[in-house]
Design a protein around this motif. Structure first.
Motif, short mmCIF file in Angstrom:
data_model
loop_
_atom_site.label_atom_id
_atom_site.label_comp_id
_atom_site.label_asym_id
_atom_site.label_seq_id
_atom_site.Cartn_x
_atom_site.Cartn_y
_atom_site.Cartn_z
N ILE A 1 -28.39 -19.03 12.31
CA ILE A 1 -27.57 -19.17 13.52
C ILE A 1 -26.22 -18.51 13.32
N LEU A 2 -25.60 -18.77 12.17
CA LEU A 2 -24.29 -18.17 11.89
C LEU A 2 -24.38 -16.65 11.86
N GLN A 3 -25.40 -16.12 11.20
CA GLN A 3 -25.53 -14.67 11.12
C GLN A 3 -25.81 -14.06 12.49
N ALA A 4 -26.64 -14.75 13.29
CA ALA A 4 -26.92 -14.28 14.64
C ALA A 4 -25.65 -14.29 15.49
N ALA A 5 -24.85 -15.34 15.35
CA ALA A 5 -23.61 -15.43 16.10
C ALA A 5 -22.65 -14.31 15.71
N ILE A 6 -22.56 -14.02 14.41
CA ILE A 6 -21.72 -12.92 13.94
C ILE A 6 -22.16 -11.61 14.60
N ASP A 7 -23.46 -11.36 14.58
CA ASP A 7 -23.97 -10.12 15.17
C ASP A 7 -23.67 -10.04 16.67
N GLU A 8 -23.85 -11.17 17.36
CA GLU A 8 -23.62 -11.18 18.81
C GLU A 8 -22.13 -11.04 19.14
N PHE A 9 -21.28 -11.76 18.42
CA PHE A 9 -19.84 -11.67 18.68
C PHE A 9 -19.33 -10.27 18.37
N ARG A 10 -19.82 -9.68 17.29
CA ARG A 10 -19.40 -8.32 16.95
C ARG A 10 -19.85 -7.32 18.01
N ALA B 1 -18.98 -12.53 26.43
CA ALA B 1 -20.32 -12.08 26.82
C ALA B 1 -21.42 -12.69 25.97
N THR B 2 -21.05 -13.37 24.92
CA THR B 2 -22.04 -13.99 24.03
C THR B 2 -22.35 -15.40 24.51
N SER B 3 -23.62 -15.72 24.62
CA SER B 3 -24.03 -17.05 25.05
C SER B 3 -24.82 -17.73 23.94
N MET B 4 -24.92 -19.04 24.03
CA MET B 4 -25.72 -19.78 23.06
C MET B 4 -27.20 -19.39 23.18
N ASP B 5 -27.63 -19.02 24.38
CA ASP B 5 -29.01 -18.55 24.56
C ASP B 5 -29.27 -17.28 23.76
N ARG B 6 -28.31 -16.34 23.82
CA ARG B 6 -28.46 -15.08 23.08
C ARG B 6 -28.46 -15.35 21.58
N ILE B 7 -27.60 -16.23 21.14
CA ILE B 7 -27.52 -16.55 19.71
C ILE B 7 -28.83 -17.17 19.25
N ALA B 8 -29.37 -18.10 20.05
CA ALA B 8 -30.64 -18.74 19.70
C ALA B 8 -31.76 -17.71 19.60
N ALA B 9 -31.80 -16.79 20.57
CA ALA B 9 -32.85 -15.77 20.56
C ALA B 9 -32.73 -14.86 19.35
N THR B 10 -31.52 -14.45 19.03
CA THR B 10 -31.30 -13.57 17.88
C THR B 10 -31.64 -14.28 16.58
N ALA B 11 -31.33 -15.57 16.51
CA ALA B 11 -31.62 -16.35 15.30
C ALA B 11 -33.07 -16.74 15.18
N GLY B 12 -33.83 -16.65 16.28
CA GLY B 12 -35.23 -17.04 16.26
C GLY B 12 -35.43 -18.54 16.22
N VAL B 13 -34.50 -19.26 16.86
CA VAL B 13 -34.59 -20.73 16.93
C VAL B 13 -34.41 -21.14 18.38
N SER B 14 -34.66 -22.42 18.66
CA SER B 14 -34.47 -22.91 20.01
C SER B 14 -32.99 -23.15 20.28
N LYS B 15 -32.65 -23.15 21.55
CA LYS B 15 -31.27 -23.43 21.94
C LYS B 15 -30.87 -24.84 21.49
N ARG B 16 -31.82 -25.76 21.54
CA ARG B 16 -31.54 -27.13 21.10
C ARG B 16 -31.17 -27.15 19.62
N THR B 17 -31.84 -26.33 18.82
CA THR B 17 -31.53 -26.27 17.39
C THR B 17 -30.10 -25.77 17.18
#
Length: 210
Positions: free
Chosen positions: A22-31, A37-53
């Motif tokens: 999740i942290l690495q996905a968030a870094i990639d999305e924020f960068r 423009a970054t959403s928790m949905d995008r972070i979840a998708a990039t991390a390969g986990v559910s939004k709930r996770t």
């Protein structure tokens, strides 16, 4: 230098691996997209986990972003580390410290994320205040080195924190702020050496005991 080092030992527990993803996905999305423009949905998708996770680990996008900023700071300060040596010339030691700093500032990943972080903390000062509060009383390597040299009687009376800001400000005026604000290219190796040497000479000219 990404805040999450890919060379670090992989966490063993599934929940730890998900948090790291999740942290690495968030870094990639924020960068790539910036904070707004970054959403928790995008972070979840990039991390390969559910939004709930994602929400199980981080209650909000602000909390996730704050964690990245803290890790960015902690990783950058950990890289700037040189134990003070009373038997070595001050100039030689300070040059090595600033070379370490310049190597870190030369990393495109660090510059990209720092640009996002600075833009967002300007937009939301309370986020910056929260990050500073979490850092507490930690000191980085340059400050620790100056404090040790002062205690050894090799520097004139000074405030170690203030002096560390001074010498690093000289470096960042060439190797950080132009790249952050103006998109300037990284410094060449020769220019890095010139910046480091001139900053050290100015610092020692002001503070070194005769």
């Amino acid at each position: 230098m990404c805040p999450i080092s890919k060379s670090s030992p992989a966490p063993q527990r599934l929940t730890d691996r998900k948090r790291l993803a999740i942290l690495q996905a968030a870094i990639d999305e924020f960068r790539g997209n910036g904070f707004e423009a970054t959403s928790m949905d995008r972070i979840a998708a990039t991390a390969g986990v559910s939004k709930r996770t994602v929400y199980n680990h981080f209650p909000s996008k602000d909390a996730l972003f704050a964690e990245i900023l803290v890790q960015l700071w902690e990783k950058s300060t950990a890289l700037i580390d040189l134990t003070y040596r009373p038997d070595r010339p001050l100039r030689e030691q300070l040059l090595e410290l600033l070379r370490q700093k310049l190597r870190m500032l030369d990393d495109a990943n660090f510059i990209d994320l720092a640009r996002v972080a600075i833009a967002e903390t300007i937009h939301s000062p309370e986020r910056a205040q929260s990050m500073v509060a979490r850092m507490g009383g930690k000191e980085e390597g340059v400050t620790i080195w100056i404090r040790a040299a002062l205690a050894d009687g090799r520097l004139k009376p000074l405030d170690p924190v203030f002096a560390a800001h001074q010498i690093q400000g000289l470096v960042k005026s060439f190797a950080f702020w132009p790249q952050i604000t103006l998109g300037a290219p990284p410094l060449s190796k020769d220019m890095q050496e010139q910046v480091a040497a001139s900053a050290v000479d100015m610092f020692l000219g002001c503070y070194a005991k005769d």
